[in-house]
Design an enzyme around this catalytic site. Structure first.
Site, mmCIF file in Angstrom:
data_model
loop_
_atom_site.group_PDB
_atom_site.id
_atom_site.type_symbol
_atom_site.label_atom_id
_atom_site.label_comp_id
_atom_site.label_asym_id
_atom_site.label_seq_id
_atom_site.Cartn_x
_atom_site.Cartn_y
_atom_site.Cartn_z
ATOM 1 N N CYS A 198 0.893 -1.262 -0.014
ATOM 2 C CA CYS A 198 0.014 -0.073 0.079
ATOM 3 C C CYS A 198 0.823 1.344 0.194
ATOM 4 C CB CYS A 198 -1.021 0.028 1.174
ATOM 5 S SG CYS A 198 -1.855 -1.589 1.311
ATOM 6 N N HIS A 248 -2.146 8.854 5.165
ATOM 7 C CA HIS A 248 -2.452 7.441 4.728
ATOM 8 C C HIS A 248 -3.680 7.295 5.040
ATOM 9 C CE1 HIS A 248 -1.298 3.564 3.383
ATOM 10 N NE2 HIS A 248 -1.775 2.784 4.486
ATOM 11 N N HIS A 300 -9.440 2.769 -0.550
ATOM 12 C CA HIS A 300 -8.086 2.305 -0.362
ATOM 13 C C HIS A 300 -7.855 1.725 -1.666
ATOM 14 C CE1 HIS A 300 -4.200 1.340 0.821
ATOM 15 N NE2 HIS A 300 -4.518 0.830 1.927
#
Lengths: 405, 371
Positions: free
Chosen positions: A164, A295, A330
């Site tokens: 990620c 994030h 995400h």
């Protein structure tokens, strides 16, 4: 070696909130949500219904030297975003070649959908029936090669698979290549498409929100899984100035760290160390950061740990911190690349993207998450956070271009 | 590459089909040992008569029983070779962990782990009947994360998906991050495990083609790297210097892959030039050659073009001994070269080339000097 400066001169975004930098910028300002009911064949059967699929993507519109049939979806998204960035920059493929341009693409799962299809075929018909053409789409190194092929680039094509945080790793690598004089331009970014494996895994980990993604909210219950691609064109400052390019932002540097503790749980100390390294490498002080693009996945643990690390580093002067994952979900390997595009736009146009779905900001996070509404702001320095399973963290620092003397 | 941009290999190790550890592997390479092992035919197995697998790899022998139960084979191989190389280099992670990093070169991570996991999503009663504790083994950066956790390496942690080119791409990335100062020492580990999904994939895409006599292999190789200057200043043992590494992506089509052959020749020339050397300086070739005819032929053609008649004293093709190891191949080539360097300590100018080519058109060359 004289230190070369690196700037961003082209932006490309294939996202569930907009295709192309113009639509993407508008969506960020509006605080638009790109989350919808899951439709794709490999997304059915899960107890949650929503995701950030990119519905309107037509690969044939963006791929000119390769046929969409030759590439998996993730590669298609990467190539499309790269073409958008190139067109946005005013350069053409020949201009890239003249600048020894290389390619750096990040991803979490690569061509996972192609993998799902092959596996389903195996389980039904056995391994003898696997199609070579489909197998050839599978290796993750194809992502960066596909981008290079599209523009007939003969330099290095590198796929970074740091989960990620992959977008920041790829863009950081592109930055280093220019800095060291290996290239005068680089295409860097990240791409991801919906994958059954991720949907299953995150759900089983208890990480998927039953409803909306609500980063930094007291009621946050997890991630919404999305897909997309973000690519930027980086150039040396000299190259950009010589051709009179529009410069969105200067990439000052980035920081790396590794938790080395746990395969999935984030570590506040390591994240704080990453921030400090990013500031040191960028040659700035913490108090110069005007905005943090977090994030901010929307899980209880990530947001709490990230907030703790931010407070540890910034002390009393914590900048506004928002998460665009609230809008797109995400997008895994694409996430920090799309965030880099958002940061470049934020600096260029003077606004902070919001954290949408904010109903009850978590006092434990104690952040100004720019709730729900984008906020005009004359930003000078911004920070882009990215953390990943495996504990590999990467944080970029960008600055508004200086006025030409 | 200017003199101050060379890297030093200050340690290295491997878990390979012909031996574990630098010394055992080096002896085996120079003895010409081959790890070819016959495979029993079986309905589920890919139709390969033989492969070069690592016999009896038992991770608990290296790492103990605690914490190793959920380690997939790819990660286990990587963690073990990384630990061996750390010791070989004399790096002290307890003291210097914040300045040591790890870079892992892979293809797609552990295909077996992903295959098993994704099978569960398709064959279980519900698509999410999967094991939460095994998820991390299916993400491509798992091995790198495990290497960091086991060995406490905190400066940086990167995974690159390079397939057949992972070795050369990893050396370039390692050079970039070391010269830029993100770490002072780096463990570059490249790894691929043998598995049925991998074997079937290889069977369908190249192994079953006429004239192909490649054997699939597996293994993990770790190079402990630093910038040359501090390595020398710290009086470290230097096994080899990386003087240059050039890569490119070329057109893979056409008869004999001529464009790719010329592209590889260009990489060789550029690498030699960057190292301040010429064709006559090359003492040894450590070829990619693994029994895939069209790739082997283009590598031969490229070397012919680039070396302009010069005839290096030595030619190695380590893939004939350890098998086609994909991501680990390039590092095996470098390891074999360093074994050769060590066996000829009195040879004054030990310059070796590591060349690599891939099906999709990528090619590259690294120049190493024995010290």
């Amino acid at each position: 070696m004289q230190v070369r400066r690196v700037v961003i001169t082209g932006l490309g975004a294939v996202s569930n909130i907009g295709l192309g930098v113009g639509a993407f910028a508008e969506a960020l300002r509006e605080g638009r949500s790109g989350v919808s009911r899951l439709r794709g064949p490999n997304t059915q059967g899960f107890p949650f219904e929503h995701g950030g699929e990119v519905h309107a993507f037509e690969p044939g519109r963006w791929l000119r030297r390769q046929s969409p049939a030759q590439l998996g979806r993730t590669s298609q998204l990467a190539v499309a975003a790269a073409r958008m960035a190139l067109e946005d920059s005013g350069l053409d493929a020949q201009g890239l070649r003249a600048r020894r341009c290389g390619v750096s693409v990040g991803t979490t799962d690569g061509e996972s959908f192609a993998g799902d299809q092959l596996l389903a075929g195996w389980l039904t018909h056995g391994p003898r029936a696997l199609a070579p053409a489909e197998l050839r789409k599978l290796p993750a190194d194809r992502l960066s090669a596909a981008v290079a092929r599209e523009f007939e680039l003969e330099g290095e094509a590198l796929t970074l698979s740091t989960a990620c945080a992959a977008g920041n790793y790829a863009i950081g690598n592109a930055f280093d290549a220019i800095r060291l004089g290996e290239a005068d331009a680089m295409l860097g970014g990240g791409a991801e498409s919906m994958a059954r494996k991720s949907l299953a895994a995150f759900y089983r980990l208890g990480a998927v929100a039953p409803g909306a993604c609500q980063p930094f909210d007291r009621g946050r219950r997890g991630i919404v899984i999305g897909e997309g691609a973000g690519m930027v064109l980086l150039e040396s400052l000299d190259s950009a100035r010589a051709r009179g390019a529009r410069v969105y932002a200067e990439l000052l540097g980035y920081g790396l760290s590794c938790d080395a503790e746990h395969p999935v749980a984030p570590d506040a100390d390591s994240i704080a160390a990453c921030m400090r390294r990013a500031h040191a490498n960028a040659g700035i002080r913490a108090d110069e950061v005007d905005y943090i693009c977090a994030h901010g996945t929307g899980t209880q643990v990530n947001d709490a740990v990230e907030a703790r690390a931010i407070h540890a580093v910034f002390g009393p002067r914590v900048p506004p911190t928002s998460s665009i994952k609230s809008m797109m979900g995400h997008t895994m390997g694409a996430a920090s690349a799309l965030a880099t595009v958002a940061c470049a736009l934020a600096l260029h146009e003077g606004f902070m993207p919001p954290t949408i779905n904010s109903r009850d900001p978590d006092p434990e996070c104690a952040l100004d998450s720019v709730p729900n509404v984008a906020r005009p702001a004359a930003l000078r320095v911004v920070q882009n956070n990215a953390f990943a399973f495996g504990g590999n963290n990467a944080i970029l620092v960008l600055r508004r271009p200086e006025a030409r003397a | 590459m200017a003199a101050d941009s060379a890297l030093a290999v200050v340690g290295w190790s491997t878990v390979s089909p012909i031996g574990t550890g630098r010394e055992e592997f080096s002896r085996a390479v120079l003895d010409g040992r081959c790890a070819r092992r016959a495979r029993e035919a079986h309905a589920e197995r890919a139709p390969l008569a033989a492969a070069c697998t690592i016999p009896d790899f038992d991770v608990t022998r290296h790492l103990g029983a605690r914490g190793t139960r959920t380690l997939d084979r790819t990660s286990a191989l990587a963690v073990v070779s990384t630990g061996l190389a750390l010791r070989d280099a004399g790096f002290d992670a307890a003291h210097d962990g914040e300045r040591l990093g790890v870079v892992v070169g892979t293809s797609n991570g552990s295909l077996r782990a992903t295959f098993d996991y994704t099978s569960d999503t398709l064959t279980g009663g519900k698509p999410y009947m999967v094991s939460p504790e095994l998820f991390h083994t299916t993400v491509m950066n798992c091995a790198a994360g495990q290497c960091a956790i086991w060995h406490k390496l905190r400066a940086l942690n990167t995974t690159l998906s390079g397939g057949r080119m992972a070795g050369l791409l990893g050396l370039r990335y390692a050079r970039r991050v070391l010269l830029s100062g993100y770490a002072e020492g780096l463990l570059f580990t490249s790894v691929d495990e043998f598995s049925e999904p991998f074997a079937w994939g290889a069977h369908h895409t190249f192994l079953s083609q006429p004239e192909c006599d490649a054997l699939l292999g597996e293994g993990s190789v770790t190079l402990a790297l630093m910038r040359r200057e501090p390595a020398l200043a710290q009086h470290r043992r230097v096994h080899a210097e990386l003087l240059a590494c050039e890569v490119g992506l070329f057109d893979a089509g056409g008869a004999g892959r001529e464009a790719q052959a010329r592209g590889l020749a260009q990489c060789v020339r550029r690498a030699l030039e960057a190292a301040g050397l010429g064709p006559r300086d090359v003492w040894a070739l450590s070829r990619r050659e693994s029994g895939v005819p069209e790739l082997d032929r283009l590598e031969t053609r490229a070397l012919c073009l680039a070396l302009e008649g010069a005839r290096p004293a030595w030619g190695l093709a380590v893939a004939r001994q350890v098998g086609e190891c994909f991501s680990a191949a390039g590092a095996f080539q470098a390891a074999a070269l360093m074994a050769l360097f060590e066996a000829h300590p009195d040879e004054p100018r030990r310059i070796g080339l590591v060349t690599s080519v891939a099906h999709g058109g990528a090619a590259g060359c690294a120049v190493l000097r024995g010290v």
